[in-house]
Structures are given as structure tokens and as C-alpha cells.
Design a protein around this motif. Structure first.
Motif, PDB file in Angstrom:
ATOM      1  N   PRO A 257      80.910  17.309  36.459  1.00 58.48           N
ATOM      2  CA  PRO A 257      81.362  17.930  35.262  1.00 58.48           C
ATOM      3  C   PRO A 257      82.378  17.469  34.377  1.00 58.48           C
ATOM      4  CG  PRO A 257      81.275  19.533  37.225  1.00 58.48           C
ATOM      5  CD  PRO A 257      81.093  18.178  37.520  1.00 58.48           C
ATOM      6  N   VAL A 258      83.139  16.365  35.068  1.00 59.76           N
ATOM      7  CA  VAL A 258      84.313  15.798  34.186  1.00 59.76           C
ATOM      8  C   VAL A 258      83.710  14.867  33.400  1.00 59.76           C
ATOM      9  CG1 VAL A 258      86.628  14.639  34.547  1.00 59.76           C
ATOM     10  CG2 VAL A 258      85.745  16.565  36.195  1.00 59.76           C
ATOM     11  N   SER A 259      83.093  13.833  33.975  1.00 62.53           N
ATOM     12  CA  SER A 259      82.260  12.625  33.207  1.00 62.53           C
ATOM     13  C   SER A 259      81.488  13.329  32.017  1.00 62.53           C
ATOM     14  CB  SER A 259      81.443  11.863  34.048  1.00 62.53           C
ATOM     15  OG  SER A 259      81.992  11.503  35.349  1.00 62.53           O
ATOM     16  N   ALA A 260      80.836  14.423  32.130  1.00 56.34           N
ATOM     17  CA  ALA A 260      80.001  14.934  31.326  1.00 56.34           C
ATOM     18  C   ALA A 260      80.733  15.635  30.179  1.00 56.34           C
ATOM     19  CB  ALA A 260      78.923  15.891  31.968  1.00 56.34           C
ATOM     20  N   GLY A 261      81.972  15.799  30.363  1.00 59.50           N
ATOM     21  CA  GLY A 261      82.488  16.305  29.258  1.00 59.50           C
ATOM     22  C   GLY A 261      82.586  17.987  29.353  1.00 59.50           C
ATOM     23  N   LEU A 262      82.332  18.507  30.784  1.00 59.21           N
ATOM     24  CA  LEU A 262      82.222  19.935  30.761  1.00 59.21           C
ATOM     25  C   LEU A 262      83.298  20.656  31.371  1.00 59.21           C
ATOM     26  CD1 LEU A 262      78.387  19.867  31.377  1.00 59.21           C
ATOM     27  CD2 LEU A 262      79.614  20.256  29.385  1.00 59.21           C
ATOM     28  N   GLY A 263      84.425  20.045  31.387  1.00 61.40           N
ATOM     29  CA  GLY A 263      85.638  20.409  31.966  1.00 61.40           C
ATOM     30  C   GLY A 263      85.957  21.850  31.627  1.00 61.40           C
ATOM     31  N   PHE A 264      85.563  22.280  30.455  1.00 56.90           N
ATOM     32  CA  PHE A 264      85.882  23.614  30.006  1.00 56.90           C
ATOM     33  C   PHE A 264      85.070  24.689  31.034  1.00 56.90           C
ATOM     34  CE2 PHE A 264      82.052  22.357  27.786  1.00 56.90           C
ATOM     35  CZ  PHE A 264      81.207  23.654  27.912  1.00 56.90           C
ATOM     36  N   ALA A 265      83.890  24.152  31.607  1.00 55.35           N
ATOM     37  CA  ALA A 265      83.292  25.236  32.383  1.00 55.35           C
ATOM     38  C   ALA A 265      83.948  25.461  33.735  1.00 55.35           C
ATOM     39  CB  ALA A 265      81.787  24.524  32.643  1.00 55.35           C
ATOM     40  N   ILE A 266      85.119  24.728  34.087  1.00 54.96           N
ATOM     41  CA  ILE A 266      85.654  24.930  35.099  1.00 54.96           C
ATOM     42  C   ILE A 266      86.985  25.966  35.004  1.00 54.96           C
ATOM     43  CG2 ILE A 266      87.040  23.818  36.857  1.00 54.96           C
ATOM     44  CD1 ILE A 266      85.400  21.509  36.341  1.00 54.96           C
ATOM     45  N   GLY A 267      86.758  27.014  35.357  1.00 56.76           N
ATOM     46  CA  GLY A 267      87.986  28.180  35.002  1.00 56.76           C
ATOM     47  C   GLY A 267      89.304  27.565  35.308  1.00 56.76           C
ATOM     48  N   LYS A 268      90.310  28.246  34.909  1.00 54.89           N
ATOM     49  CA  LYS A 268      91.651  27.636  34.875  1.00 54.89           C
ATOM     50  C   LYS A 268      92.162  28.271  36.381  1.00 54.89           C
ATOM     51  CE  LYS A 268      96.414  28.502  33.252  1.00 54.89           C
ATOM     52  NZ  LYS A 268      97.210  29.147  32.054  1.00 54.89           N
ATOM     53  N   ARG A 269      91.640  29.612  36.808  1.00 53.96           N
ATOM     54  CA  ARG A 269      92.017  29.913  38.202  1.00 53.96           C
ATOM     55  C   ARG A 269      91.189  29.117  39.226  1.00 53.96           C
ATOM     56  NH1 ARG A 269      89.015  33.219  41.209  1.00 53.96           N
ATOM     57  NH2 ARG A 269      87.791  33.962  39.448  1.00 53.96           N
ATOM     58  N   ARG A 270      90.060  28.634  39.078  1.00 53.85           N
ATOM     59  CA  ARG A 270      89.145  27.909  39.857  1.00 53.85           C
ATOM     60  C   ARG A 270      89.904  26.515  40.011  1.00 53.85           C
ATOM     61  NH1 ARG A 270      84.641  29.831  41.039  1.00 53.85           N
ATOM     62  NH2 ARG A 270      85.126  29.172  42.935  1.00 53.85           N
ATOM     63  N   ARG A 271      90.652  25.961  38.903  1.00 52.88           N
ATOM     64  CA  ARG A 271      91.252  24.708  39.163  1.00 52.88           C
ATOM     65  C   ARG A 271      92.449  24.725  40.132  1.00 52.88           C
ATOM     66  NH1 ARG A 271      91.204  21.400  33.568  1.00 52.88           N
ATOM     67  NH2 ARG A 271      88.957  21.999  33.050  1.00 52.88           N
ATOM     68  N   THR A 272      92.988  25.996  40.130  1.00 48.21           N
ATOM     69  CA  THR A 272      94.035  26.100  41.108  1.00 48.21           C
ATOM     70  C   THR A 272      93.414  26.634  42.581  1.00 48.21           C
ATOM     71  OG1 THR A 272      95.301  27.016  39.210  1.00 48.21           O
ATOM     72  CG2 THR A 272      96.087  27.563  41.571  1.00 48.21           C
ATOM     73  N   GLU A 273      92.490  27.509  42.500  1.00 48.56           N
ATOM     74  CA  GLU A 273      92.299  27.827  44.004  1.00 48.56           C
ATOM     75  C   GLU A 273      91.161  27.060  44.612  1.00 48.56           C
ATOM     76  OE1 GLU A 273      90.961  31.807  43.261  1.00 48.56           O
ATOM     77  OE2 GLU A 273      92.711  32.599  42.625  1.00 48.56           O
ATOM     78  N   GLY A 274      90.213  26.314  43.574  1.00 49.85           N
ATOM     79  CA  GLY A 274      89.125  25.571  44.389  1.00 49.85           C
ATOM     80  C   GLY A 274      87.992  26.541  44.720  1.00 49.85           C
ATOM     81  N   GLY A 275      87.673  26.228  45.744  1.00 50.29           N
ATOM     82  CA  GLY A 275      86.321  27.162  46.629  1.00 50.29           C
ATOM     83  C   GLY A 275      85.159  27.242  45.870  1.00 50.29           C
ATOM     84  N   PHE A 276      84.670  26.025  45.300  1.00 48.07           N
ATOM     85  CA  PHE A 276      83.401  25.937  44.617  1.00 48.07           C
ATOM     86  C   PHE A 276      82.817  24.766  44.978  1.00 48.07           C
ATOM     87  CE2 PHE A 276      86.359  24.636  41.251  1.00 48.07           C
ATOM     88  CZ  PHE A 276      85.993  23.189  41.124  1.00 48.07           C
ATOM     89  N   PRO A 277      81.563  24.414  45.182  1.00 46.01           N
ATOM     90  CA  PRO A 277      80.946  23.163  45.838  1.00 46.01           C
ATOM     91  C   PRO A 277      81.689  21.923  44.937  1.00 46.01           C
ATOM     92  CG  PRO A 277      79.267  24.842  45.219  1.00 46.01           C
ATOM     93  CD  PRO A 277      80.387  25.140  44.740  1.00 46.01           C
ATOM     94  N   GLY A 278      81.901  20.978  45.877  1.00 48.17           N
ATOM     95  CA  GLY A 278      82.482  19.680  45.327  1.00 48.17           C
ATOM     96  C   GLY A 278      83.922  19.865  44.764  1.00 48.17           C
ATOM     97  N   ALA A 279      84.584  20.960  44.905  1.00 51.61           N
ATOM     98  CA  ALA A 279      85.954  21.239  44.545  1.00 51.61           C
ATOM     99  C   ALA A 279      86.746  20.175  44.538  1.00 51.61           C
ATOM    100  CB  ALA A 279      86.448  22.644  44.929  1.00 51.61           C
TER     101      ALA A 279
END
Length: 377
Positions: A257-279
């Protein structure tokens, strides 16, 4: 993978006969016969930019994920913040593999009825839907129900005149939706789901319709002076001008998602907590940056660069085109490519190899044509 995907003959959409009656040229796409054009790609592209186009996207997968804990179950597979998604709201997200590679990009709508069981409507890409369904069935907990809405058609009405035309047809039933909001309503005896979204960069709507009524609704919409049926060809040139990635071309399990320019699809809370595949990997890439980056490229002249064309900085190969074509709105070719980070800055001069020739190209800001989503007055 379903048996029908392995067969040579593409399947037909609910509107197959209707498309042919409108003069569509049909081609195989994502396992279905699909209309690529009616009167011509450029004419259809320009009509959508100035009026409104009707796109049949019934090949896409329409799913319902329901049950207590459905949001938490989806968050274990997607990097989006689903827990905070209010009823009637839509969110773009990504289905990720265990390494953070992109299995698909998708839309999630909270369609939980008032006081009812948590329910999410998920639209996935046509070419990946059977793999997506298998992945979801394997990874969702047993208490979560996954329903494939196989008997629903999906139509998109896109363009600056879409809202006025739909209000005339449906009157006040659809309410005053803003971008990334959805609802459901009855049109006579027909129950419709509607979301204010789409993949052209224009204001527009997507309508989920019982397949048996698709022809009635398509005909009624195209009776409006603003709306014409539009094929896959113009859908592709519109989304390219809008800088929107297409799964299987600009996105794949090899892209993150980062290389693809889709960082906006990673929620702010999810960036803190993780818990998704490949976090762990993805959050590390957000922190450190990626080796490559999806960028827009503009070319001069008329010759377009197509998918797979190599990108050079001098003698050094620095990237590869993933989507490309002529941009009718701009009057010159454009492309998307993944290029080395050192060459990804806007304005960087590069070259693309097309038919043995090096064509000059420049890194450009995306979207190439500004989005015109309706976010309220």
C-alpha cells in the motif's frame, strides 16, 4: 477459483442482450462478456466528463459480511478503520496477504439496520472475486456470515449531470448523499442500494439492483437526456486520468500500500494498533520509505506508453509502466509507473521505451484531471 473461471467461454451479465441491442461491441473481460464501447471510446469519455455515463459493473463481486463482531473480523483482514465506520458510510480499503501484499482493493459500506446485526456490504473486483470469496471464507470466524449477492446487478452512473438525472428518476427517495455515503430505497416494487462513489474521478453513483430488474432500471436511466451507456474503454481512460489504480495492473500481491500511494487507506488508529496482515512490514515502510513509488507520467506527441514499457533515467532502467494510454481530456498520452524513489519527484525528466524508441516523459502530479466528487456545499 470457480469452475466457470476455468472454462473458455465467458459468462454473460444480466444486461448482455440489452448492451447488444444498444450497439455495444462486446469483449471478454474478467470472465464475462463486457461492452468495450458503443459509439467510440473518446466520444464516450467526453460524454461522461460533460454529462453522465451509465457503466455496467455487474461483473464485480457484491458481498455481505454480517454478525456480531463483523467489524473486528474485517479489521483482521483489512488495514482500514471499520469499527468507526458509521451506518450509511463507505470506505475504500485493501485485502492484504500475510506479507502486506495487495490481494484486492475494495469498498466497504456499513449497511447495519437500526438496532440490527452489524452488516457490511463489500464490493470487490470482478477478476479476483472468486479468490477473494475463498480468502474471506477461510479467514473470517465461523460466527460471521459471508453472503455472495449473486443475483444483484451493479450499475454506475458517473458524470457532472448524474445527480440531477437520478433525482429526476428517483425523486426524493435517494436523499441528499455526499461522496462516500450510501442508502437504500424502493423504486416502485424494486429495492435499490445506492452509494455516491465510483471510479472515474467524476461525481457519480453506484446502484445495486436485483438482476431481474436491471434492464428496467438501465432503460429508465438512459431515457434521461443526460445519460448514455458507456463501455469499458472509456471507463479505463477516465480512471487513468483520475490517477486511480486498477487491480491486476497497478496493484498486485507484489505491491504494498505504501509504494502504491494508498497510505490513506490505512486508518490512523490502525497505524498505532496494527493487527492487520503485514502490519509490521507496512508500518516499517511508512516510517522508512519505500524503494519504489507509483507515479504519474506525462508524454508528448500521440504515441502512448502501454503496460510493461520500461522507464529510464539516462542509461539506467528505473521503473516500469503499469497503465498507460491517450488522455482525451488532456490531448496527450499519460501513464502510471512504479519508479525508483530517487526519480519519483514531480517534474523529474525520464524516458519510456516504446517500440524500440525512447520517448521523453515527465513525472506529474496525480490525478492528471482533478476529481470532482460532491462533498456538500
Amino acid at each position: 477459483m470457480s469452475d466457470d473461471q476455468d472454462s473458455a467461454e465467458p459468462q454473460t451479465l444480466p444486461l448482455d442482450a440489452w448492451h447488444r441491442a444498444q450497439g455495444a461491441r462486446m469483449v471478454p473481460f474478467a470472465g464475462y462478456w463486457m461492452p468495450i464501447q458503443y459509439e467510440g471510446i473518446v466520444a464516450e469519455h467526453e460524454w461522461t466528463r460533460t454529462h453522465a455515463g451509465l457503466f455496467d459493473v455487474s461483473h464485480m463481486g457484491q458481498l455481505l459480511v454480517s454478525g456480531e463482531g463483523a467489524a473486528e473480523a474485517l479489521e483482521a483482514l483489512l488495514p482500514g478503520d471499520i469499527l468507526s465506520l458509521k451506518p450509511g458510510r463507505i470506505r475504500y480499503s485493501l485485502l492484504l496477504d500475510e506479507n502486506g501484499g495487495i490481494l484486492d482493493d475494495l469498498m466497504v459500506t456499513n449497511v447495519t439496520p437500526e438496532g440490527g446485526t452489524p452488516t457490511y456490504y463489500v464490493v470487490v473486483n470482478g477478476a479476483t472475486k472468486w479468490d477473494d470469496i475463498a480468502h474471506l471464507r477461510e479467514h473470517l470466524p465461523d460466527e460471521i456470515t459471508l453472503t455472495h449477492l449473486e443475483d444483484q446487478a451493479l450499475l454506475a452512473v458517473q458524470g457532472p449531470e448524474a445527480a440531477n438525472a437520478l433525482r429526476r428518476v428517483f425523486r426524493d427517495a435517494m436523499g441528499d448523499l455526499k461522496f462516500m455515503q450510501g442508502t437504500s430505497f424502493h423504486f416502485g416494487e424494486i429495492k435499490l442500494g445506492i452509494g455516491r462513489s465510483g471510479y472515474t474521478g467524476e461525481d457519480g453513483f453506484e446502484l445495486s439492483i436485483p438482476a431481474e430488474h436491471a434492464e428496467t432500471i438501465a432503460g429508465r436511466l438512459c431515457a434521461e437526456i443526460e445519460i448514455k451507456p458507456i463501455g469499458l474503454g472509456a471507463r479505463d481512460s477516465l480512471r487513468l486520468e483520475a490517477g486511480l489504480p486498477l487491480y491486476g495492473h497497478d496493484l498486485s500481491p507484489e505491491t504494498d500500500p505504501v509504494s502504491a500511494g494508498l497510505g490513506f487507506a490505512i486508518g490512523k488508529r490502525r497505524r498505532t494498533e496494527g493487527g492487520f496482515p503485514g502490519a509490521e512490514r507496512i508500518l516499517g515502510l511508512i516510517e522508512s520509505g519505500t524503494e519504489t513509488k507509483r507515479v504519474g507520467l506525462t508524454l508528448e506527441g500521440r504515441l502512448p506508453a502501454r503496460e510493461g514499457a520500461l522507464v529510464y533515467a539516462g542509461h539506467e532502467e528505473v521503473g516500469r509502466v503499469t497503465s498507460g494510454g491517450f488522455a482525451p481530456t488532456l490531448g496527450h498520452p499519460i501513464a502510471m509507473a512504479y519508479v525508483a524513489r530517487a526519480h519519483a519527484a514531480e517534474g523529474t525528466e525520464l524516458e519510456i521505451e516504446v517500440r524500440g524508441k525512447r520517448l521523453p516523459a515527465r513525472v506529474a502530479q496525480m490525478p492528471f484531471v482533478p476529481h470532482r466528487y460532491y462533498r456538500g456545499n
